[in-house]
Motif scaffolding. Structure first.
Motif, PDB file in Angstrom:
ATOM      1  N   GLY A 144       1.147  -1.332  -0.148  1.00  0.00           N
ATOM      2  CA  GLY A 144      -0.357  -0.063  -0.138  1.00  0.00           C
ATOM      3  C   GLY A 144       0.731   1.136  -0.303  1.00  0.00           C
ATOM      4  N   VAL A 145       0.312   2.171  -0.735  1.00  0.00           N
ATOM      5  CA  VAL A 145       0.346   3.692  -0.414  1.00  0.00           C
ATOM      6  C   VAL A 145      -0.286   4.951  -0.327  1.00  0.00           C
ATOM      7  CG1 VAL A 145       2.502   5.679  -1.668  1.00  0.00           C
ATOM      8  CG2 VAL A 145       2.656   3.033  -2.747  1.00  0.00           C
ATOM      9  N   TYR A 146      -0.404   5.068   1.301  1.00  0.00           N
ATOM     10  CA  TYR A 146      -1.407   5.646   1.856  1.00  0.00           C
ATOM     11  C   TYR A 146      -1.120   7.272   1.129  1.00  0.00           C
ATOM     12  CZ  TYR A 146      -4.863   7.681   4.131  1.00  0.00           C
ATOM     13  OH  TYR A 146      -6.494   8.180   5.160  1.00  0.00           O
ATOM     14  N   GLY A 147      -2.443   7.555  -0.258  1.00  0.00           N
ATOM     15  CA  GLY A 147      -2.750   8.470  -1.229  1.00  0.00           C
ATOM     16  C   GLY A 147      -3.287   8.490  -2.137  1.00  0.00           C
ATOM     17  N   VAL A 148      -2.202   7.145  -2.573  1.00  0.00           N
ATOM     18  CA  VAL A 148      -2.278   6.931  -4.204  1.00  0.00           C
ATOM     19  C   VAL A 148      -3.242   5.153  -3.977  1.00  0.00           C
ATOM     20  CG1 VAL A 148      -0.861   5.661  -5.582  1.00  0.00           C
ATOM     21  CG2 VAL A 148       0.195   8.030  -4.059  1.00  0.00           C
ATOM     22  N   GLY A 149      -2.889   4.377  -2.966  1.00  0.00           N
ATOM     23  CA  GLY A 149      -3.411   2.675  -3.254  1.00  0.00           C
ATOM     24  C   GLY A 149      -2.871   2.020  -3.448  1.00  0.00           C
ATOM     25  N   PRO A 150      -2.984   0.307  -3.744  1.00  0.00           N
ATOM     26  CA  PRO A 150      -1.979  -0.026  -3.444  1.00  0.00           C
ATOM     27  C   PRO A 150      -1.208  -0.433  -4.778  1.00  0.00           C
ATOM     28  CG  PRO A 150      -3.727  -1.050  -3.804  1.00  0.00           C
ATOM     29  CD  PRO A 150      -4.145  -0.033  -3.482  1.00  0.00           C
ATOM     30  N   TYR A 151       0.035  -1.197  -4.925  1.00  0.00           N
ATOM     31  CA  TYR A 151       1.011  -1.896  -5.107  1.00  0.00           C
ATOM     32  C   TYR A 151       1.095  -3.394  -5.872  1.00  0.00           C
ATOM     33  CZ  TYR A 151       2.394   2.534  -7.997  1.00  0.00           C
ATOM     34  OH  TYR A 151       1.605   4.129  -8.662  1.00  0.00           O
ATOM     35  N   MET A 152       0.867  -4.126  -7.029  1.00  0.00           N
ATOM     36  CA  MET A 152       0.691  -5.274  -6.798  1.00  0.00           C
ATOM     37  C   MET A 152       1.956  -5.825  -7.545  1.00  0.00           C
ATOM     38  SD  MET A 152      -2.687  -7.338  -6.956  1.00  0.00           S
ATOM     39  CE  MET A 152      -2.098  -8.720  -8.601  1.00  0.00           C
ATOM     40  N   LEU A 153       2.543  -6.711  -6.577  1.00  0.00           N
ATOM     41  CA  LEU A 153       3.962  -7.399  -7.783  1.00  0.00           C
ATOM     42  C   LEU A 153       3.538  -8.611  -8.212  1.00  0.00           C
ATOM     43  CD1 LEU A 153       7.158  -6.789  -7.674  1.00  0.00           C
ATOM     44  CD2 LEU A 153       7.050  -9.383  -6.598  1.00  0.00           C
ATOM     45  N   MET A 154       3.710  -9.361  -9.294  1.00  0.00           N
ATOM     46  CA  MET A 154       3.785 -10.513  -9.655  1.00  0.00           C
ATOM     47  C   MET A 154       5.413 -11.124 -10.457  1.00  0.00           C
ATOM     48  SD  MET A 154      -0.369 -11.339 -10.405  1.00  0.00           S
ATOM     49  CE  MET A 154      -0.248  -9.915 -11.945  1.00  0.00           C
ATOM     50  N   ASN A 155       5.176 -12.457 -10.287  1.00  0.00           N
ATOM     51  CA  ASN A 155       5.957 -13.084 -11.772  1.00  0.00           C
ATOM     52  C   ASN A 155       4.684 -13.910 -11.749  1.00  0.00           C
ATOM     53  OD1 ASN A 155       9.083 -12.299 -11.394  1.00  0.00           O
ATOM     54  ND2 ASN A 155       8.273 -12.355  -8.802  1.00  0.00           N
ATOM     55  N   TYR A 156       4.342 -13.342 -13.131  1.00  0.00           N
ATOM     56  CA  TYR A 156       3.301 -14.157 -13.811  1.00  0.00           C
ATOM     57  C   TYR A 156       3.515 -15.443 -14.770  1.00  0.00           C
ATOM     58  CZ  TYR A 156      -1.683 -16.118 -14.871  1.00  0.00           C
ATOM     59  OH  TYR A 156      -2.895 -16.314 -15.411  1.00  0.00           O
TER      60      TYR A 156
END
Length: 611
Positions: free
Chosen positions: A367-379
């Motif tokens: 999470g980045v408060y004021g921006v939102g979540p960032y999600m990492l994958m290795n799909y």
């Protein structure tokens, strides 16, 4: 779009990579906020000695703490996220170190607050909380400070403890550098002629797809020998982590590292012990499943590296762009508003999708408060990757709802409830995929996926929790921490959990070297299991009973996600209908596993009879 053939990040389309400009437009803006935070830290330090003057002083300190906290999120995530997609970039790593150094300064500058608050006394502070509306967002954290008063040192003691904050993170940093930047995985040639770099992603994909056991063995040996070669260094790093935890527990008057780790969330030690004991006594379905796997795969000797392979041949791939729509459809029971928020997130470049050279392994939502979540994958287009995607989207939506509902002071939820959202989303996806097919083979594979979820999220994580507990007790009892002593614990657990169902490959004794949670976040992994038990109960309430009962359960669940960190996590779960102090809540997952294994056997017989 199928998984790119390239591992060169520059050659991957921008839509599948993070947009960091949503946090800062450039490094100059980041530098400017670094200077702002430095000034705010000095302002906060200058408030020392003012709290007793009245509620206005407490409001001023609390609101300034919020301003600092909001900046911390952005200043930390901007370099951290960029480092994680290229751990080899030393310039970004240097900037990240500057952030942690500044945070260490903050820890020292803020160390006066809690001791001074406690000196004012709860009688006075309680009156302020009731009379000053501006203190309403801070009631829970302030009352938490008084609950933990016996473990809070005086101002000098807290200042002294703050000096160790940056050093305390050093074992984690060393582990990350050794395991990502400096590690050199070998390449192996499979029986098909394909050459595979045994990075985490390549190793995982091989175990998931290689039908030849010799190929899986080669991948296992190449991957694990890389860690085993550094076992003495890993043991030294882990010893540093264990000693740090024991120092912190003793300094704050806790009787054990376990008590110290759980007290922050007000979780009774008995909850942890009951979890471990219940699962240790419920390994029969796990061992039975492993023996079924060995039989169906036609293996004379079954090894843990055989555990990721689907029991039936399945050459289907699951391209990310197709899966996006499926995952979005699966959460329809949570309502249109939930789906709309997820759709916006899926198309906002806050998902970093594919593996590339230098990118850290695994998956997470940050999470980045004021921006939102960032999600990492290795799909990697496998079914396992599909469920990992749904899992991390659950975290991201939890963050979205908490951020938009809670004030900053209570927006961050605890790890203890975090995995409820992720595993609930996995369950919704499973049921959607099952509803789409009558093909017994496909249903079997999905059923296997459900069982494997329990193995990975419940049994394996409790085994890890068991390991951590035993390792920490060695330090508490003054026993030596060596590669052999740590490996003996792990091999003993493999025997306890798997019995004679698996062959005990010698290299598996070094599994502890490659589990980042052991080094990054002690006493973390048990919460995967408690959350899995919680989500199973929540899902059942949302999908059974009358329409009114299901709607009420769904609203309770969404309230849990919206509640962020505004209460003790066990109390939050009780409001959602889950009591983790009851051993029956844990035993229900063991029983569910047994039922699923029974059903798997039935489906296997149906497939055999129709072939």
């Amino acid at each position: 779009m199928a998984k790119p053939d390239t591992m060169n990040r520059d050659e991957i389309a921008e839509d599948y990579k993070w947009d960091f400009s949503q946090i800062y437009p450039n490094w100059e803006a980041w530098e400017a906020d670094m200077a702002v935070l430095d000034g705010l830290i000095d302002d906060y330090a200058a408030l020392q000695g003012t709290l007793a003057s009245g509620p206005e002083a407490l409001v001023r300190a609390s609101e300034l703490s919020d301003d600092i906290g909001r900046l911390q999120f952005k200043l930390y995530r901007y370099p951290q996220l960029q480092r994680d997609v290229d751990t080899r970039n030393t310039e970004i790593s240097g900037r990240f170190q500057r952030v942690t150094a500044l945070f260490a300064k903050l820890g020292t500058a803020a160390s006066w607050f809690t001791p001074e608050l406690l000196e004012v006394g709860y009688g006075t502070v309680g009156e302020w909380l009731n009379s000053e509306p501006k203190l309403a967002p801070y009631r829970f954290p302030i009352e938490e400070a008084f609950r933990q008063a016996e473990h809070t040192l005086d101002a000098d003691g807290e200042r002294l403890m703050s000096y160790s904050s940056q050093f305390s993170g050093t074992p984690r940093t060393i582990y990350q550098e050794l395991s990502t930047s400096d590690i050199d995985f070998p390449e192996v040639e499979l029986s098909t002629g394909e050459k595979v770099k045994l990075s985490y992603g390549g190793y995982s994909r091989t175990l998931n797809t290689a039908r030849n056991q010799a190929d899986r063995q080669a991948a296992f040996e190449g991957h694990y020998e890389t860690y085993a070669a550094n076992r003495n260094t890993y043991a030294a790093i882990y010893n540093a982590s264990l000693q740090r935890d024991w120092f912190g527990a003793q300094a704050r008057n806790y009787s054990s590292t376990l008590e110290a780790a759980l007290d922050g969330n007000n979780v009774p030690v008995d909850v942890y012990k009951t979890l471990v004991e219940t699962v240790r006594g419920g390994t029969e379905p796990l061992q039975r499943y492993v023996k079924i796997r060995a039989k169906m795969l036609g293996l004379d000797s079954y090894h843990l590296y055989d555990g990721s392979l689907p029991l039936l041949e399945d050459d289907r791939v699951y391209p990310y762009d197709d899966v996006k729509d499926t995952v979005l459809e699966s959460v329809a029971p949570l309502g249109e508003a939930y789906q709309q928020k997820m759709a916006a997130l899926l198309n906002n470049r806050r998902l970093d999708v594919y593996e590339n050279e230098g990118k850290r392994s695994g998956a997470y939502s940050a999470g980045v408060y004021g921006v939102g979540p960032y999600m990492l994958m290795n799909y990697n287009d496998t079914m396992d990757a599909v469920f990992t995607f749904a899992h991390e989207m659950g975290h991201s939506m939890h963050t979205e709802l908490a951020y938009e509902t809670q004030p900053f002071a209570t927006a961050s939820y605890t790890i203890f409830v975090a995995e409820v959202a992720s595993t609930t989303n996995e369950r919704f996806l499973l049921e959607l995929l099952l509803s789409r097919t009558e093909d017994p083979k496909e249903r079997f594979l999905l059923l296997q996926q459900a069982i494997d979820d329990i193995v990975g999220t419940f049994y394996t994580q409790v085994m890890f929790a068991d390991y951590e507990w035993q390792a920490h007790q060695k330090v508490e009892q003054g026993q030596p921490i060596t590669p052999d002593s740590l490996s003996e614990i792990y091999m003993g657990l493999l025997e306890d959990y798997y019995g004679d169902a698996v062959a005990k490959d010698e290299l598996y004794r070094y599994t502890w070297t490659r589990i980042p949670h052991f080094f990054n976040s002690p006493y973390y992994v048990y919460q995967y299991a408690t959350c899995f038990a919680s989500s199973a109960q929540v899902y059942k309430a949302m999908t059974t009973g009358t329409a009114e009962e299901k709607a009420a359960a769904t609203e309770r669940y969404l309230d849990l996600l919206r509640s962020g960190g505004n209460d003790h996590p066990m109390e939050q779960l009780r409001k959602a209908g889950v009591d983790l102090s009851d051993p029956a809540t844990i035993q229900a997952v063991v029983d569910q596993m047994s039922d699923l294994v029974d059903r798997l056997e039935v489906e296997a017989e149906r497939i055999q009879s129709s072939s």
